[in-house]
Design a protein around this motif. Structure first.
Motif, short mmCIF file in Angstrom:
data_model
loop_
_atom_site.label_atom_id
_atom_site.label_comp_id
_atom_site.label_asym_id
_atom_site.label_seq_id
_atom_site.Cartn_x
_atom_site.Cartn_y
_atom_site.Cartn_z
N ARG A 36 25.35 -20.69 14.09
CA ARG A 36 26.70 -21.25 14.01
C ARG A 36 26.75 -22.71 14.46
O ARG A 36 27.79 -23.23 14.80
CB ARG A 36 27.68 -20.41 14.83
CG ARG A 36 27.28 -20.23 16.28
CD ARG A 36 28.13 -19.18 16.99
NE ARG A 36 29.54 -19.49 16.95
CZ ARG A 36 30.18 -20.25 17.85
NH1 ARG A 36 29.48 -20.80 18.83
NH2 ARG A 36 31.46 -20.45 17.75
N GLY A 37 25.58 -23.37 14.44
CA GLY A 37 25.52 -24.77 14.83
C GLY A 37 25.64 -25.69 13.63
O GLY A 37 26.35 -25.41 12.66
N ALA A 38 24.88 -26.79 13.67
CA ALA A 38 24.99 -27.81 12.63
C ALA A 38 24.63 -27.28 11.25
O ALA A 38 25.09 -27.81 10.23
CB ALA A 38 24.09 -29.00 12.97
N SER A 39 23.82 -26.23 11.18
CA SER A 39 23.38 -25.70 9.89
C SER A 39 24.52 -25.12 9.06
O SER A 39 24.39 -24.99 7.84
CB SER A 39 22.32 -24.62 10.09
OG SER A 39 21.15 -25.18 10.63
N VAL A 40 25.60 -24.73 9.71
CA VAL A 40 26.75 -24.23 8.96
C VAL A 40 27.93 -25.18 9.04
O VAL A 40 28.91 -25.04 8.30
CB VAL A 40 27.17 -22.83 9.45
CG1 VAL A 40 26.07 -21.83 9.19
CG2 VAL A 40 27.56 -22.82 10.92
N ARG A 41 27.86 -26.17 9.92
CA ARG A 41 28.96 -27.12 10.10
C ARG A 41 28.64 -28.43 9.39
O ARG A 41 28.67 -29.51 9.98
CB ARG A 41 29.20 -27.37 11.59
CG ARG A 41 29.45 -26.09 12.38
CD ARG A 41 29.78 -26.39 13.82
NE ARG A 41 29.69 -25.20 14.64
CZ ARG A 41 30.25 -25.08 15.82
NH1 ARG A 41 30.94 -26.08 16.34
NH2 ARG A 41 30.12 -23.96 16.51
N ASN A 42 28.29 -28.34 8.12
CA ASN A 42 27.92 -29.52 7.37
C ASN A 42 28.43 -29.43 5.94
O ASN A 42 29.09 -28.47 5.56
CB ASN A 42 26.39 -29.74 7.42
CG ASN A 42 25.63 -28.64 6.71
OD1 ASN A 42 25.62 -28.56 5.49
ND2 ASN A 42 24.98 -27.77 7.48
N PHE A 43 28.08 -30.42 5.12
CA PHE A 43 28.58 -30.48 3.75
C PHE A 43 27.78 -29.60 2.79
O PHE A 43 28.21 -29.36 1.67
CB PHE A 43 28.49 -31.92 3.22
CG PHE A 43 29.35 -32.89 3.94
CD1 PHE A 43 30.69 -33.03 3.61
CD2 PHE A 43 28.84 -33.70 4.95
CE1 PHE A 43 31.50 -33.94 4.28
CE2 PHE A 43 29.64 -34.61 5.62
CZ PHE A 43 30.97 -34.74 5.28
N GLY A 44 26.59 -29.16 3.20
CA GLY A 44 25.72 -28.48 2.26
C GLY A 44 25.11 -29.43 1.25
O GLY A 44 24.73 -29.03 0.15
N LEU A 45 24.99 -30.70 1.64
CA LEU A 45 24.47 -31.71 0.72
C LEU A 45 22.95 -31.76 0.73
O LEU A 45 22.32 -31.70 1.78
CB LEU A 45 25.00 -33.08 1.09
CG LEU A 45 26.45 -33.39 0.70
CD1 LEU A 45 26.86 -34.75 1.24
CD2 LEU A 45 26.61 -33.36 -0.82
N VAL A 46 22.39 -31.87 -0.46
CA VAL A 46 21.00 -32.25 -0.63
C VAL A 46 21.09 -33.70 -1.12
O VAL A 46 21.23 -33.98 -2.29
CB VAL A 46 20.28 -31.34 -1.64
CG1 VAL A 46 18.81 -31.72 -1.75
CG2 VAL A 46 20.44 -29.88 -1.24
N TRP A 47 21.04 -34.62 -0.15
CA TRP A 47 21.45 -36.01 -0.36
C TRP A 47 20.21 -36.89 -0.42
O TRP A 47 19.60 -37.19 0.59
CB TRP A 47 22.36 -36.41 0.80
CG TRP A 47 23.09 -37.70 0.66
CD1 TRP A 47 22.78 -38.89 1.25
CD2 TRP A 47 24.28 -37.93 -0.10
NE1 TRP A 47 23.72 -39.85 0.90
CE2 TRP A 47 24.65 -39.28 0.07
CE3 TRP A 47 25.07 -37.12 -0.91
CZ2 TRP A 47 25.76 -39.85 -0.53
CZ3 TRP A 47 26.19 -37.68 -1.51
CH2 TRP A 47 26.53 -39.02 -1.32
N VAL A 48 19.85 -37.31 -1.61
CA VAL A 48 18.59 -38.02 -1.84
C VAL A 48 18.80 -39.53 -1.94
O VAL A 48 18.07 -40.32 -1.36
CB VAL A 48 17.89 -37.49 -3.11
CG1 VAL A 48 16.61 -38.26 -3.38
CG2 VAL A 48 17.62 -36.00 -2.99
N GLY A 49 19.81 -39.95 -2.71
CA GLY A 49 19.93 -41.34 -3.10
C GLY A 49 20.00 -42.34 -1.97
O GLY A 49 19.43 -43.43 -2.06
#
Length: 370
Positions: A36-49
């Motif tokens: 229930r930490g940062a792994s679920v409290r994020n955008f779910g982005l795979v942000w490459v650019g």
């Protein structure tokens, strides 16, 4: 080989994935009933650019490939190659986008005018000059990704999930939890995220990792499809890919607004599979952190998002704060260190954890010769 993974977040789960894929038995132990930490409290982005040239970009690009492969096997993670649009509204912002698109580095960038931007993402009906399109970016569903991955791992018959147990001791045979139970293993990998106390501190001492606090929110459903991730031009100030004279010009000609600057903010907006929007985020670097969430950042996010959408943002249904671990040398992807003969600590990917975790875990497996 029997491998013990300590930590149930995305980094720990991706290490479990790599170990099982390589034929090992894995026990994954998490101190909470569910991560229930940062792994679920994020955008779910795979942000490459936006990643920095060199190891960071290489790691993110490799992780993007791994996420897609995993998504083909585990549809429940909600992987989608939706790309991103960083929308620009002024000439100074446009100059940064033009410089990025003209770079010789292969980041999947393309500069779009306003008409092409709306064609690619019809939900954007605000007033803007265009957008920087990145076809490499993607998204997963952070609230369900870890359980979906664990369910797939369980099919192997070589994976065990042990929630609600905190590790209290490391032995030559494995670890001992707070219920007094010993979990035997040949290798222990500590992926404990922002939790750096207790046994982690005893083993590793003072690590080159700091904690960062953020605020985010989720709206009610938008009522239409947001076909891409959307960012505003403050993202240029935050991500290292855009460093250069054009960004210097943006900072000089168009300083960041007071609220955004005070909270180290950018707008990122991702649509969830249920139609709602995850929006954020702020960054707080100095501890002790605030214990409450403040409204000014949310007002700012709603204003900027509404300007890009050309209509008011849907009502915010959830707000939250989170804390993640970041290496103090931000040029390093992660802090990976041997803390005992049979134990390694892997932590500190910062805001890159969701993006880079599959490749970080792959690198750990290679380094430890699993």
């Amino acid at each position: 080989m029997r491998i013990l993974i300590i930590g149930g977040g995305v980094l720990g789960t991706q290490h479990a994935w790599q170990a099982v894929e390589r034929g090992h038995d894995v026990v994954q132990i998490e101190r909470e009933p569910e991560a229930r930490g940062a792994s679920v409290r994020n955008f779910g982005l795979v942000w490459v650019g936006g990643r920095a040239t060199g190891p960071e970009l290489e790691t993110a690009a490799r992780a993007r490939v791994l996420w897609e492969r995993i998504g083909e096997r585990v549809p429940g993670i909600g992987f989608r190659p939706n790309g991103s649009l960083t929308v620009v509204r002024t000439e100074a912002e446009l100059a940064v986008a033009e410089a990025a698109a003209a770079s010789t580095e292969d980041r999947g960038f393309e500069l779009l005018d306003a008409a092409k931007t709306r064609e690619l993402n019809p939900a954007l009906r605000g007033d803007f000059l265009g957008a920087l399109w990145c076809d490499r970016d993607a998204a997963v569903e952070p609230r369900v990704a870890q359980p979906a991955l664990r369910a797939e791992l369980a099919k192997s018959g070589r994976y065990t999930w042990v929630p609600g147990r905190e590790i209290r001791d490391l032995t030559t045979r494995g670890v001992v939890d707070d219920a007094g139970e010993t979990h035997e293993g040949d290798v222990v990998v500590l992926c404990t995220g922002a939790w750096a106390g207790g046994l982690v501190k005893e083993l590793a001492g003072q690590t080159p990792v700091r904690r960062v606090r953020l605020q985010m929110a989720q709206t009610e459903p938008l009522g239409e499809t947001l076909t891409t991730t959307v960012a505003d031009a403050d993202s240029f100030r935050y991500y290292p890919a855009y460093l250069g004279t054009a960004l210097d010009g943006l900072n000089t000609r168009q300083p960041q607004g007071e609220i955004a600057a005070a909270n180290a903010m950018q707008l990122l907006m991702v649509q969830r599979l249920d139609g709602s929007l995850t929006i954020g985020d702020t960054h707080e670097y100095d501890e002790p952190f605030s214990f409450d969430t403040t409204e000014d950042p949310y007002d700012h996010l709603a204003e900027v998002a509404g300007a890009l959408l050309g209509r008011p943002l849907p009502r915010i249904a959830r707000r939250w704060a989170g804390v993640y671990a970041q290496t103090t040398d931000t040029s390093r992807i992660v802090h990976r260190a041997r803390v005992a003969d049979n134990a390694w600590l892997v932590t500190g990917p910062g805001g890159r954890g969701m993006t880079c975790s599959p490749a970080i875990a792959e690198d750990t497996a290679e380094e430890l010769s699993w």
